[in-house]
Design an enzyme around this catalytic site. Structure first.
Site, mmCIF file in Angstrom:
data_model
loop_
_atom_site.group_PDB
_atom_site.id
_atom_site.type_symbol
_atom_site.label_atom_id
_atom_site.label_comp_id
_atom_site.label_asym_id
_atom_site.label_seq_id
_atom_site.Cartn_x
_atom_site.Cartn_y
_atom_site.Cartn_z
ATOM 1 C CB ILE A 1 46.758 32.877 43.765
ATOM 2 C CG1 ILE A 1 45.730 32.150 45.127
ATOM 3 C CG2 ILE A 1 47.500 31.850 43.325
ATOM 4 C CD1 ILE A 1 44.617 31.470 44.558
ATOM 5 C CG ASP B 1 40.395 46.334 32.870
ATOM 6 O OD1 ASP B 1 40.481 45.092 32.945
ATOM 7 O OD2 ASP B 1 39.406 47.160 33.014
ATOM 8 C CE1 TYR C 1 35.933 32.569 40.824
ATOM 9 C CE2 TYR C 1 35.277 30.236 41.313
ATOM 10 C CZ TYR C 1 36.292 31.250 41.212
ATOM 11 O OH TYR C 1 37.569 31.306 41.625
ATOM 12 C CB THR D 1 43.265 35.148 48.797
ATOM 13 O OG1 THR D 1 41.933 35.167 48.284
ATOM 14 C CG2 THR D 1 44.185 34.175 48.343
ATOM 15 N N PRO E 1 34.240 38.894 51.173
ATOM 16 C CG PRO E 1 33.775 39.475 48.870
ATOM 17 C CD PRO E 1 34.651 38.849 49.617
HETATM 18 N N1 LIG Z 1 40.879 32.317 47.072
HETATM 19 C C1 LIG Z 1 40.246 31.147 46.631
HETATM 20 O O1 LIG Z 1 39.721 30.494 47.536
HETATM 21 C C2 LIG Z 1 40.380 30.705 45.181
HETATM 22 C C3 LIG Z 1 40.031 29.490 45.079
HETATM 23 C C4 LIG Z 1 40.109 28.978 43.607
HETATM 24 C C5 LIG Z 1 40.468 29.864 42.574
HETATM 25 N N2 LIG Z 1 40.818 31.046 42.805
HETATM 26 C C6 LIG Z 1 41.381 31.960 41.739
HETATM 27 O O2 LIG Z 1 42.566 32.424 42.171
HETATM 28 C C7 LIG Z 1 42.777 33.363 41.376
HETATM 29 C C8 LIG Z 1 43.500 34.686 42.272
HETATM 30 O O3 LIG Z 1 42.553 34.816 43.371
HETATM 31 P P1 LIG Z 1 42.825 35.211 44.802
HETATM 32 O O4 LIG Z 1 42.303 34.316 45.855
HETATM 33 O O5 LIG Z 1 44.276 35.611 44.747
HETATM 34 O O6 LIG Z 1 42.237 36.593 44.737
HETATM 35 P P2 LIG Z 1 42.583 38.283 45.347
HETATM 36 O O7 LIG Z 1 41.307 39.093 45.388
HETATM 37 O O8 LIG Z 1 43.393 38.123 46.536
HETATM 38 O O9 LIG Z 1 43.431 38.717 44.083
HETATM 39 C C9 LIG Z 1 42.883 39.006 42.763
HETATM 40 C C10 LIG Z 1 43.757 40.341 42.218
HETATM 41 O O10 LIG Z 1 43.065 40.345 40.810
HETATM 42 C C11 LIG Z 1 43.021 41.864 40.415
HETATM 43 N N3 LIG Z 1 42.197 42.151 39.518
HETATM 44 C C12 LIG Z 1 40.803 42.048 39.570
HETATM 45 N N4 LIG Z 1 40.158 42.438 38.340
HETATM 46 C C13 LIG Z 1 41.193 42.521 37.533
HETATM 47 C C14 LIG Z 1 41.096 43.080 35.920
HETATM 48 N N5 LIG Z 1 40.113 43.463 35.419
HETATM 49 N N6 LIG Z 1 42.251 43.455 35.826
HETATM 50 C C15 LIG Z 1 43.729 43.244 36.406
HETATM 51 N N7 LIG Z 1 43.556 42.865 37.699
HETATM 52 C C16 LIG Z 1 42.283 42.587 38.016
HETATM 53 C C17 LIG Z 1 42.636 42.350 41.921
HETATM 54 O O11 LIG Z 1 43.121 43.829 41.939
HETATM 55 C C18 LIG Z 1 43.481 41.473 42.813
HETATM 56 O O12 LIG Z 1 44.897 41.953 43.127
HETATM 57 C C19 LIG Z 1 41.359 34.079 40.853
HETATM 58 O O13 LIG Z 1 41.482 33.569 39.340
HETATM 59 C C20 LIG Z 1 40.446 33.326 41.630
HETATM 60 O O14 LIG Z 1 39.142 32.813 40.793
HETATM 61 C C21 LIG Z 1 40.696 31.594 44.008
#
Ligand SMILES: NC(=O)c1ccc[n+]([C@@H]2O[C@H](COP(=O)([O-])OP(=O)(O)OC[C@H]3O[C@@H](n4cnc5c(N)ncnc54)[C@H](O)[C@@H]3O)[C@@H](O)[C@H]2O)c1
Length: 261
Positions: free
Chosen positions: A19, A61, A153, A190, A195
């Site tokens: 995202i 971070d 979460y 994504t 996992p």
């Molecule tokens: N994918 C889903 O189904 C979903 C649903 C609801 C909400 N979200 C939320 O959307 C957001 C993005 O998730 P996504 O699905 O794109 O996940 P993703 O795993 O594709 O991307 C997450 C990114 O966060 C980075 N990250 C992790 N820990 C970090 C840190 N300590 N400092 C800096 N960067 C860090 C990772 O390197 C990665 O690039 C998250 O907050 C997630 O909780 C995702």
């Protein structure tokens, strides 16, 4: 595409993947200078190839305050900050009784404390802006309702929901021209789902099972969420503040007919 973000600077955390990356691209396509901030610096730099040449990468971070201080020092030197998207996040699933304190803490650090840090330092920069600034915090449907195997979460994302509303009130009360909203996706295709895919018989089977729970019959693409974030970042949303925007294909809207008694 409209250029709603010309002369605007945006920071997107978690911009190396999913995202966050789609959001960075959308804001860049609409004219913003975007800072792709991520723990994974190599992937953030790789993602720059999809963005305009005004964009840059920063190794952040999100849970470390010194990292935010250094990023904001660099932003101040380069002219400030207009848009912050707190998107970085992690998800750890499992039985609540077996949850290690360290997993709980990791989720709070990255999903909630980091949002506090980002908002705190962004507001200090943004309050000097003459035009409207916008903070968008990525929560989840799990920030509005609970989840059987994702208690930590949901606790962290619920915190993001109310932190965002509180900051909308705080900034308005201080007379700052800064809006703060939260975005609540359901399933998004994504790497965060990887996992879970391995425990649900592979990615295709998992996506089919998830889609069957969504009234619109599919999971979201990262671009669906990015478009909603771009709306909240733009002046089209000039009076939208303290809002929790669902991007969930009507999953939380109610009980679909096929499930009603
Ligand atoms: N994918 C889903 O189904 C979903 C649903 C609801 C909400 N979200 C939320 O959307 C957001 C993005 O998730 P996504 O699905 O794109 O996940 P993703 O795993 O594709 O991307 C997450 C990114 O966060 C980075 N990250 C992790 N820990 C970090 C840190 N300590 N400092 C800096 N960067 C860090 C990772 O390197 C990665 O690039 C998250 O907050 C997630 O909780 C995702």
């Amino acid at each position: 595409m409209a250029l709603r973000f010309q002369n605007k600077t945006a920071v997107v955390t978690g911009a190396a993947s999913g995202i966050g990356r789609a959001t960075a691209k959308r804001l860049s396509d609409e004219g913003a200078q975007v800072v792709l901030a991520d723990l994974n610096f190599d992937r953030a730099k790789q993602a720059l190839s999809q963005m305009s040449d005004r964009c840059w990468a920063f190794q952040l971070d999100v849970s470390q305050e010194e990292n935010w201080q250094e990023l904001c020092r660099q932003l101040k030197q380069r002219g400030g900050l207009d848009i912050l998207v707190n998107c970085a996040g992690i998800g750890i699933t499992g039985d609540f009784e077996d949850m290690a304190l360290q997993d709980w803490q990791a989720m709070m650090d990255v999903n909630l404390t980091a949002v506090f840090l980002g908002c705190k330092h962004a507001i200090k920069l943004m309050k000097c802006n003459e035009s409207d600034s916008s903070i968008i915090n990525i929560s989840s449907v799990g920030g509005l309702v609970g989840g059987e195997d994702i208690a930590a979460y949901c606790a962290s994302k619920g915190g993001v929901t109310l932190l965002s509303k509180s900051l909308a009130l705080y900034c308005a009360g201080k007379g700052y021209s800064i809006r703060c909203n939260s975005v609540h996706p359901s399933y998004v295709d994504t790497e965060m789902l990887d996992p879970i895919a391995s425990t649900l018989g592979g990615r295709e089977t998992m996506l089919e099972a998830m889609a069957s729970l969504v009234p619109m019959g599919r999971v979201a693409k990262p671009e669906d969420v990015a478009a909603s974030i771009a709306y909240l970042a733009s002046s089209d949303a000039a009076f939208v503040n303290g809002h929790q925007m669902l991007v969930d294909g009507a999953q939380l809207a109610g009980i679909p007919a096929r499930h009603s008694a």
